[in-house]
Design an enzyme around this catalytic site. Sequence first.
Site, PDB file in Angstrom:
ATOM      1  N   SER A   1       0.802  -1.211   0.000  1.00  0.00           N
ATOM      2  CA  SER A   1       0.000   0.000   0.000  1.00  0.00           C
ATOM      3  C   SER A   1       0.839   1.267   0.000  1.00  0.00           C
ATOM      4  O   SER A   1       0.332   2.346  -0.279  1.00  0.00           O
ATOM      5  CB  SER A   1      -0.946   0.004   1.210  1.00  0.00           C
ATOM      6  OG  SER A   1      -0.212   0.089   2.403  1.00  0.00           O
TER       7      SER A   1
ATOM      8  N   LYS B   1      -0.502   4.360   6.330  1.00  0.00           N
ATOM      9  CA  LYS B   1      -0.978   5.258   5.261  1.00  0.00           C
ATOM     10  C   LYS B   1      -0.516   6.694   5.534  1.00  0.00           C
ATOM     11  O   LYS B   1      -0.129   7.037   6.643  1.00  0.00           O
ATOM     12  CB  LYS B   1      -2.517   5.258   5.221  1.00  0.00           C
ATOM     13  CG  LYS B   1      -3.155   3.925   4.867  1.00  0.00           C
ATOM     14  CD  LYS B   1      -3.036   3.603   3.403  1.00  0.00           C
ATOM     15  CE  LYS B   1      -3.860   2.362   3.062  1.00  0.00           C
ATOM     16  NZ  LYS B   1      -3.512   1.192   3.900  1.00  0.00           N
TER      17      LYS B   1
END
Lengths: 206, 206
Positions: free
Chosen positions: B125, B163
């Site tokens: 990610s 993130k």
Amino acid sequence: MDHDDDTLVLLAPRARDTYEFIRHFFARHGRAPLLTEIAAGLGIRSKGTAHRYVQALAEAGLIEQRRGRHRGIRLREHTSATTLPLLGRIAAGRPIEAIPDEDCVDLSQFFMGPGRFILRVQGDSMVEAGILDGDMVVVERCETPADGDIVVALIDNEEATLKYLRRNRDGSITLVPANARLAPVTYNAERLRIQGVVVGQLRSYR
Amino acid sequence: MDHDDDTLVLLAPRARDTYEFIRHFFARHGRAPLLTEIAAGLGIRSKGTAHRYVQALAEAGLIEQRRGRHRGIRLREHTSATTLPLLGRIAAGRPIEAIPDEDCVDLSQFFMGPGRFILRVQGDSMVEAGILDGDMVVVERCETPADGDIVVALIDNEEATLKYLRRNRDGSITLVPANARLAPVTYNAERLRIQGVVVGQLRSYR
DNA sequence: ATTGAAAGTTCTCATAAAGTTCTCTATCCT
DNA sequence: AGGATAGAGAACTTTATGAGAACTTTCAAT
């Protein structure tokens, strides 16, 4: 700095276990463990024994005690230690998993070695390999790198560059960037001198 | 040092072996060996004999003994093995530039700090931020990260994820992956708990 | 504020394991 | 022969570790 290292060395094995457990507990739960939790974590039944280790750590200066208080242990961080707790694996869609096997990363063991040095990377030629502009790479001097290694190559004794190494059948060597906008270039072996192989990479966000 | 060399010459061969063994043991285990471990390392059965060599080393000034204590040996010459030479900057199209200012990188200073720990990254990610599957990130516990930081976020007390953090005007928070195939997701602040901020990243190629 | 469960503190005891000191023996070298 | 180097191992002292009892203090529910 040395003082801290010495302090750790002075600890008895179980005292060190206790210290590690407390650090992990803090990292995972954000608060101090109880003596019974420490005892359980060490696999012993006596909180008195656990308390003895806690006192040893306090005397060594590694922790502080708010005496009497529940969960009264405070970590006194010392910046010169070279190990960080490896808490676990972080994935998409899962809580942090504990890793029981390898629970600590020693940065010195991770990167240190004879004949190694660091280079700061400038440019984007290896971005797709996760090596960004401004990163540092740990390079080990090595004359005979393997196919596929990331190497520091000196071209015509003039240009140094960081690329994947590919050996060709005819003895020539191709330097392959990890960047779709750049093309691989093939050289005669005589024009290249391999100065080292990348064995590690590190980046700071601060 | 000269002193050490001189001292080493004076030692009997087996005493020198003992010294080497102790140094290696320290490097590998981060603590002193037991006499029986020294004996085993030297291929002898008598801890009494091993003790004799240890005493010789102490008299030669190479080590210190905390007499009576288990694992009571301390090395005199403490090798601070956490710095690598920073040779220079490597760019596309230039020889390696020497950097006169910062000529050494202390890995512990680079990454160590209070409340930090390491996570191993699983998944893609954050690939476009140069954080690959299998990398390790150094995380610092921090309740109030800044906009744009890379954070470890716990969603609904269930999923942990890595993130970019983006704060929105209405108080909600958007977690932005660094991967074009994944979409940012916005959460109410109550659903998220920020467990820490990524302050560093490291990777080993070996 | 009171109170009781739970937590921290201080001990003692027991035992296994480690360090220390010693003697005896066998080489090797000059 | 004599000294330096080596190894084995016995005997002894000390340390490290765990258990648990007894006591004091903290903390939260009443």
